[in-house]
Scaffold this motif. Structure first.
Motif, PDB file in Angstrom:
ATOM      1  N   UNK A 241       0.783  -1.227   0.000  1.00  0.00           N
ATOM      2  CA  UNK A 241       0.000   0.000   0.000  1.00  0.00           C
ATOM      3  C   UNK A 241       0.812   1.272   0.000  1.00  0.00           C
ATOM      4  N   UNK A 242       2.104   1.185  -0.369  1.00  0.00           N
ATOM      5  CA  UNK A 242       2.954   2.379  -0.356  1.00  0.00           C
ATOM      6  C   UNK A 242       2.641   3.322  -1.508  1.00  0.00           C
ATOM      7  N   UNK A 243       2.011   2.816  -2.566  1.00  0.00           N
ATOM      8  CA  UNK A 243       1.705   3.648  -3.719  1.00  0.00           C
ATOM      9  C   UNK A 243       1.574   2.794  -4.967  1.00  0.00           C
ATOM     10  N   UNK A 244       1.249   3.451  -6.076  1.00  0.00           N
ATOM     11  CA  UNK A 244       1.077   2.765  -7.352  1.00  0.00           C
ATOM     12  C   UNK A 244       2.333   2.902  -8.205  1.00  0.00           C
ATOM     13  N   UNK A 245       2.445   2.037  -9.197  1.00  0.00           N
ATOM     14  CA  UNK A 245       3.534   2.149 -10.162  1.00  0.00           C
ATOM     15  C   UNK A 245       3.075   1.528 -11.471  1.00  0.00           C
ATOM     16  N   UNK A 246       3.980   1.404 -12.433  1.00  0.00           N
ATOM     17  CA  UNK A 246       3.649   0.852 -13.746  1.00  0.00           C
ATOM     18  C   UNK A 246       4.634  -0.246 -14.114  1.00  0.00           C
ATOM     19  N   UNK A 247       4.215  -1.094 -15.054  1.00  0.00           N
ATOM     20  CA  UNK A 247       5.092  -2.150 -15.577  1.00  0.00           C
ATOM     21  C   UNK A 247       4.460  -2.697 -16.843  1.00  0.00           C
ATOM     22  N   UNK A 248       5.250  -3.441 -17.614  1.00  0.00           N
ATOM     23  CA  UNK A 248       4.699  -4.154 -18.758  1.00  0.00           C
ATOM     24  C   UNK A 248       3.705  -5.188 -18.251  1.00  0.00           C
ATOM     25  N   UNK A 249       2.553  -5.293 -18.890  1.00  0.00           N
ATOM     26  CA  UNK A 249       1.495  -6.172 -18.405  1.00  0.00           C
ATOM     27  C   UNK A 249       1.941  -7.628 -18.278  1.00  0.00           C
ATOM     28  N   UNK A 250       2.595  -8.237 -19.292  1.00  0.00           N
ATOM     29  CA  UNK A 250       2.975  -9.646 -19.145  1.00  0.00           C
ATOM     30  C   UNK A 250       3.911  -9.899 -17.962  1.00  0.00           C
ATOM     31  N   UNK A 251       4.847  -8.980 -17.715  1.00  0.00           N
ATOM     32  CA  UNK A 251       5.818  -9.173 -16.639  1.00  0.00           C
ATOM     33  C   UNK A 251       5.197  -9.005 -15.267  1.00  0.00           C
ATOM     34  N   UNK A 252       4.060  -8.309 -15.180  1.00  0.00           N
ATOM     35  CA  UNK A 252       3.464  -8.002 -13.877  1.00  0.00           C
ATOM     36  C   UNK A 252       2.395  -8.990 -13.445  1.00  0.00           C
ATOM     37  N   UNK A 253       1.974  -9.871 -14.340  1.00  0.00           N
ATOM     38  CA  UNK A 253       0.839 -10.744 -14.042  1.00  0.00           C
ATOM     39  C   UNK A 253       1.103 -11.706 -12.885  1.00  0.00           C
ATOM     40  N   UNK A 254       2.357 -12.121 -12.698  1.00  0.00           N
ATOM     41  CA  UNK A 254       2.653 -13.127 -11.679  1.00  0.00           C
ATOM     42  C   UNK A 254       3.231 -12.549 -10.397  1.00  0.00           C
ATOM     43  N   UNK A 255       3.217 -11.229 -10.243  1.00  0.00           N
ATOM     44  CA  UNK A 255       3.751 -10.631  -9.029  1.00  0.00           C
ATOM     45  C   UNK A 255       2.774 -10.851  -7.878  1.00  0.00           C
ATOM     46  N   UNK A 256       3.232 -11.386  -6.741  1.00  0.00           N
ATOM     47  CA  UNK A 256       2.315 -11.692  -5.636  1.00  0.00           C
ATOM     48  C   UNK A 256       1.740 -10.436  -4.986  1.00  0.00           C
ATOM     49  N   UNK A 257       0.446 -10.507  -4.657  1.00  0.00           N
ATOM     50  CA  UNK A 257      -0.213  -9.407  -3.970  1.00  0.00           C
ATOM     51  C   UNK A 257      -0.514  -8.209  -4.831  1.00  0.00           C
ATOM     52  N   UNK A 258      -0.391  -8.375  -6.150  1.00  0.00           N
ATOM     53  CA  UNK A 258      -0.502  -7.261  -7.095  1.00  0.00           C
ATOM     54  C   UNK A 258      -1.636  -7.515  -8.084  1.00  0.00           C
ATOM     55  N   UNK A 259      -2.357  -6.452  -8.422  1.00  0.00           N
ATOM     56  CA  UNK A 259      -3.279  -6.469  -9.552  1.00  0.00           C
ATOM     57  C   UNK A 259      -2.684  -5.593 -10.644  1.00  0.00           C
ATOM     58  N   UNK A 260      -2.496  -6.142 -11.828  1.00  0.00           N
ATOM     59  CA  UNK A 260      -1.940  -5.410 -12.967  1.00  0.00           C
ATOM     60  C   UNK A 260      -3.081  -5.099 -13.929  1.00  0.00           C
ATOM     61  N   UNK A 261      -3.445  -3.824 -14.037  1.00  0.00           N
ATOM     62  CA  UNK A 261      -4.592  -3.414 -14.850  1.00  0.00           C
ATOM     63  C   UNK A 261      -4.095  -2.623 -16.063  1.00  0.00           C
ATOM     64  N   UNK A 262      -4.421  -3.052 -17.275  1.00  0.00           N
ATOM     65  CA  UNK A 262      -3.930  -2.336 -18.464  1.00  0.00           C
ATOM     66  C   UNK A 262      -4.499  -0.922 -18.556  1.00  0.00           C
TER      67      UNK A 262
END
Length: 297
Positions: A241-262
């Protein structure tokens, strides 16, 4: 202006000390003082306050010119060295954190396997450092990523002499904690997140200034700065909950505790480009050929 005197001046400013600069450059402190005095005499202006050591107004102005000039000199030396095909048994890759993909890693491993004596290395770093590494010859190639409009080239720092070609374009995603109220959305508009709290991570994610420009907003404020290139470490902060950030969608899909929204508006993508010298060594040229999109042949 003498290039070595310029280098001495920049080193003194960076270290804020004559003695530390002498140690870094392998000179005596007396030689450092002589270099600075000669440069000040040449320019007829005081460049440094001595106690504490800091640039004067003229010194600040000189710094704006000195850093790119020294970079160009180092780049020229590296370019000439490549014409002599120096370091043919080395393949050094500088890579920004979001640019290394399984396909790139596989191509690098194949290049290493095909040439048993090849010394291969991968260094993760920020965008400016990756570009400078190829310019100055400390790396043979650079994989650099960023967010741009579809099919637009990356705005790269001081990359004029380096040819580049795209390796991939993927959807760009906002990373939210899995418990965030927006985590279940299929897509998000970037402007709708301008008032959210963000993490400033210029070397591991899209710089916030670039998000402001893309969304045409003064928002995207941050209360936490992340210095480094570890995307997983950054994702832990997002999940907490420290804040939001960005990443490539495919690379972010498997990060634990994260929702990656295009991100659907504005139309921006995560783009990766490969930068290379005009005269690559043989191992570098082989990896270039392996990574170049087939349709560009």
């Amino acid at each position: 202006m003498d290039p070595q005197q310029l280098r001495t001046f920049v080193t003194v400013v960076d270290h804020r000390s004559f003695s530390a600069a002498a140690q870094a450059l392998g000179y005596t402190q007396s030689a450092i003082s002589q270099h600075i005095a000669a440069l000040e005499a040449d320019l007829a202006a005081p460049l440094l306050f001595r106690r504490p050591v800091a640039p004067t107004e003229a010194g600040e102005r000189l710094l704006e010119h000195a850093r790119p000039l020294l970079l160009r000199l180092d780049a020229a030396r590296a370019d000439i060295a490549r014409l002599r095909q120096e370091r043919p048994g080395r393949l050094a890759l500088a890579c920004t954190p979001g640019a290394l993909t399984p396909a790139t890693a596989l191509a690098l491993v194949r290049a290493r396997t095909a040439t048993p004596r090849l010394v291969a290395s991968v260094r993760m770093c920020g965008r400016a450092e990756a570009v400078q590494a190829v310019l100055t010859g400390t790396a043979d190639l650079a994989l650099v990523d960023g967010a741009v409009a579809p099919s637009d080239p990356l705005p790269l720092p001081d990359a004029a002499p380096l040819p580049a070609f795209p390796v991939s374009e993927e959807p760009l995603a906002v990373l939210l904690p899995a418990t965030h109220p927006l985590a279940g959305r299929p897509a998000l508009r970037l402007a709708d997140l301008a008032a959210a709290r963000w993490i400033d991570a210029p070397d591991a994610a899209v710089p916030l200034a670039q998000l402001r420009a893309a969304a045409q907003s003064d928002g995207f404020g941050h209360q936490l700065t992340y210095t480094g290139t570890d995307i997983r470490g950054l994702s832990v902060l997002v999940a907490a909950g420290a804040g939001l950030t960005t990443a490539a969608l495919p690379a972010a899909k498997d990060l634990p505790g994260i929702a990656a929204i295009p991100i659907t508006e504005p139309r921006i993508v995560h783009r990766t480009e490969l930068l290379h010298p005009r005269t690559p060594t043989s191992p570098t040229a082989e990896l270039l050929d392996a990574l170049r999109p087939k349709q560009s042949h």
